[in-house]
Write an enzyme that holds these catalytic residues in place. Structure first.
Site, PDB file in Angstrom:
ATOM      1  N   GLU A 192       0.843  -1.100   0.027  1.00  0.00           N
ATOM      2  CA  GLU A 192       0.155   0.015   0.094  1.00  0.00           C
ATOM      3  C   GLU A 192       0.843   1.128   0.024  1.00  0.00           C
ATOM      4  OE1 GLU A 192      -2.873  -0.153  -0.883  1.00  0.00           O
ATOM      5  OE2 GLU A 192      -3.207  -2.462  -0.634  1.00  0.00           O
ATOM      6  N   HIS A 214       1.437   2.184  -3.383  1.00  0.00           N
ATOM      7  CA  HIS A 214       0.520   3.097  -4.103  1.00  0.00           C
ATOM      8  C   HIS A 214       0.514   4.537  -3.590  1.00  0.00           C
ATOM      9  CE1 HIS A 214      -1.720   0.135  -6.132  1.00  0.00           C
ATOM     10  NE2 HIS A 214      -1.936  -0.637  -4.896  1.00  0.00           N
TER      11      HIS A 214
HETATM   12 ZN   LIG Z   1      -2.585  -2.640  -4.734  1.00  0.00          ZN
END
Ligand SMILES: [Zn+2]
Length: 699
Positions: A494, A497
């Site tokens: 994450e 991202h």
């Molecule tokens: Zn992802």
């Protein structure tokens, strides 16, 4: 891998006060946020503020569109495309807060608003997308695009805007436009209903244990976790396991009670399929049918054809052929894994056939025998704060970013930790991290934003406010949050991202990466988690501070290629199921149970493995924006495996030059460039499938 990522409408909004003294409204969405970095003032925002802000947001954008339409001058990029890109700012401002809270901290009022809002939003979007006069102007700019001097980003914005209109039905007859509106309205309601049913089903089951002997096999940490859960549910003295993955998985791994494993896992894989008030079968059958009808109206053979047109893969044939290649490599490996487990069952004198609820238990035993490694042995080295320090260290080495905890910034829940991100002393953005499960949060892990990076209409930089939401093992009375290696991996994922959102450097708001590219920035981060140079910085015992011993790391790395047949097959089964639902070429009323069984039989899925998501709780594809796109994770693995090689080849996993090119060509671009072109600019060539198979030990 399995994490959902939702970019919640990244757009920045600054309400201009035009130099005059602002008259404060009692609705915080109508005021300039009087907070550090203009973070939404969460403590002032109440449920009653959303609807009026949405309504005004719709009205504002309508007025802005009218101004574009009524402009008597020749349509230009400036007066049409740019004006359109910057319309609807109040709407984005309220949507970003509402969307984030609805996923991470929902309640009955928010859910009720969502039900009410969904068809109104859908109508608002249709009013814009199906507006003939507006479309004619956009088309005129597009047809005359050679006449305008545009930057590369502007060319992409123009092309995307034009294609979005076409794909939303702008070129249809009035009769077909009406049909489309009806379908869109219905679809918007159905996806809300799907999500609400799923949350109710997930929260509706608890495995309650009141006898100590029923805890047989469970490690102390897992037992304490379950006692804490019981306490929070006012069942002091008992132990509770839920359908949340961090609670369920350890039970499946360690519990000696086969009957209870069966009970818990069956409740998990039957979510939404219990023929009760929260059953999702009829809901998803309708969604699949309506999606087909919608794409058919727009001139496509199937919904998958419609979706894939805008991805790197481009066609269903390409996706099927790619998934088929990996499936062929993975299925025999999974079958061999099942056989090894059966052998162990037989050897132990268990007179039964391996079932899906046995897989984690026997895998854990074999892993322990083979590598002398179990999850509980490594947890103490993965304290969540240390894991975050590790990922911050990597981002610092690669991109020169620093992360400073700020306690003076509004948060939407006490669990949130906020970090200010800087480079060379310059503010880059904010990162909010929200790690533990709660009833108000949906399952999975995702990255979103309260404000995306862009420049305002006058070119002034707007810095992003990014959120990472996970459902990681929470702390309890005795211990801080100690993660499994896989959970640590998820947090790094994450964070990847989040880095893409933080290092984005574009002018225009909006735009997003296709599903089969968006996992490159996240999955490449997973490669650093177990690198010895990174581990020695962060993987320290939470009590003694001792760095994780080399032999334990060695076991972790070696065992990383263990059970990959299962991991790959259960994922591919879900990816194929997604493709099957969205490849239907006629408006059929699907019998969900039959359809799913048939689809899985077609590929020869073995009964010991369930798809990672069965149809009735496959949030990614019914409500999460991954429809005909769940394959994207493994597709992106081709890219991330190859991209990480670019670092490895230099002999330095922190090579700053490679990092600079990766930032410039990939992370900073957002959706402002064609993905394949982006990748080739970074790597100089297209990647092949070999690095992926190698990576998974499937070669
Ligand atoms: Zn992802």
């Amino acid at each position: 891998m399995k994490k959902a990522i939702i970019f919640i409408i990244p757009l920045a909004i600054l309400l201009s006060t035009g130099g005059k003294k602002e008259v404060k409204s009692n609705n915080p969405f109508f005021n300039t946020y009087d907070t550090p970095f203009e973070v939404p003032p969460f403590e002032q925002i109440k449920a009653k503020h959303f609807m009026p802000a949405f309504i005004k947001g719709f009205e504002d954008q309508k007025r802005e569109i009218k101004t574009i339409i009524n402009n008597s001058k020749e349509p230009t990029f400036e007066n049409t495309i740019k004006a359109f890109a910057y319309s609807g700012q109040l709407l984005q401002r309220v949507s970003s807060v509402f969307g984030s809270l609805n996923s991470a901290n929902t309640n009955d009022s928010i859910q009720a608003i969502n039900r009410e809002l969904s068809p109104i939003s859908s109508k608002h979007r249709d009013d814009i997308n199906l507006n003939d006069t507006l479309f004619k102007k956009v088309k005129s700019v597009y047809d005359n695009r050679a006449k305008f001097a545009l930057t590369d980003e502007e060319k992409k914005v123009l092309e995307d805007t034009y294609k979005d209109f076409i794909r939303s039905g702008a070129a249809l007859s009035n009769e077909d436009k009406d049909k489309l509106r009806k379908i869109n309205k219905e679809l918007s309601l159905l996806s809300v209903q799907f999500g609400q049913n799923l949350l109710a089903e997930t929260n509706g089951f608890n495995l309650i244990i009141d006898k100590k002997e029923d805890l047989s096999g469970l490690p102390e940490g897992v037992i304490n976790q379950a006692a804490g859960m019981a306490k929070s549910l006012k069942m002091d003295g008992k132990w509770v396991f839920t359908l949340q993955v961090p609670s369920m998985t350890p039970f499946l791994q360690y519990s000696d009670r086969r009957d209870l494993r069966e009970k818990l896992f069956t409740a998990y894989f039957m979510k939404g399929d219990n023929d009760n008030d929260h059953d999702n079968k009829a809901v998803i059958a309708k969604i699949a049918k309506l999606r087909y009808e919608r794409s058919h109206l727009l001139g496509y053979d199937s919904f998958a054809d419609f979706v894939l047109e805008r991805t790197m893969a481009k066609t269903p044939e390409k996706v099927y052929s790619f998934l088929g290649q990996v499936w062929k490599a993975a299925l025999p490996v999974a079958k061999a894994e099942a056989a090894a487990q059966q052998e162990l069952i037989d050897k132990e004198g268990g007179k039964f056939k391996l079932a899906p609820w046995d897989w984690w238990y026997y895998t854990e035993k074999i892993k322990k025998a083979k590598y002398d490694l179990d999850d509980e042995a490594t947890r103490p080295y993965f304290k969540i704060d240390n894991v975050m320090d590790g990922m911050f260290y990597v981002a610092n080495q690669l991109y020169g970013l620093t992360f400073t905890k700020r306690t003076d910034i509004p948060k939407y829940h006490p669990d949130v930790n906020t970090f200010e991100v800087k480079r060379d002393g310059k503010h880059i953005g904010l990162l909010m991290i929200d790690n533990y499960p709660r009833l108000s949060k949906r399952g999975g892990a995702w990255t979103g934003s309260f404000r995306g990076q862009s420049r305002d209409i006058n070119g002034k930089m707007i810095t992003p406010i990014v959120t990472i939401v996970t459902n990681s093992t929470p702390p309890n009375a005795d211990k801080p949050s100690l993660l499994t290696a896989e959970e640590a991996n998820t947090v790094f994922h994450e964070f990847g991202h989040a880095l893409a959102a933080l290092l984005s450097n574009k002018t225009y708001p909006g735009g997003s990466l296709p599903r089969d590219f968006v996992e490159l920035p996240s999955q490449i981060m997973e490669h650093w988690v177990l690198e010895p140079e990174v581990l020695k910085v962060y993987a320290k015992h939470y009590k003694t501070g001792e760095v994780i011993p080399a032999n334990l790391v060695d076991k972790l790395v070696k065992s990383g290629k263990f059970n990959t047949g299962f991991v790959t097959v259960e994922y591919l089964a879900a990816a194929l199921l997604d493709m099957e639902y969205h490849s239907i070429k006629e408006p059929v009323d699907i019998n969900i149970r039959e359809f799913e069984q048939k689809a899985m039989d077609k590929y020869g899925l073995i009964p010991e493995i369930k798809p990672r998501y069965r149809s009735t709780y496959f949030n990614h594809i019914w409500a999460g924006g991954y429809s005909a796109g769940y394959y994207g994770y493994i597709w992106c693995e081709i890219l991330d495996a190859d991209a990480f090689q670019a670092f490895k080849e230099t002999g330095n996993i922190f090579n700053k030059e490679v990092a600079a090119i990766f930032e410039k060509e990939i992370l900073s671009k957002g959706g402002s460039k064609d993905p394949l072109a982006m990748y080739i600019s970074f790597r100089g060539k297209e990647p092949g499938i070999d690095a992926l198979l190698e990576n998974r030990g499937l070669k």
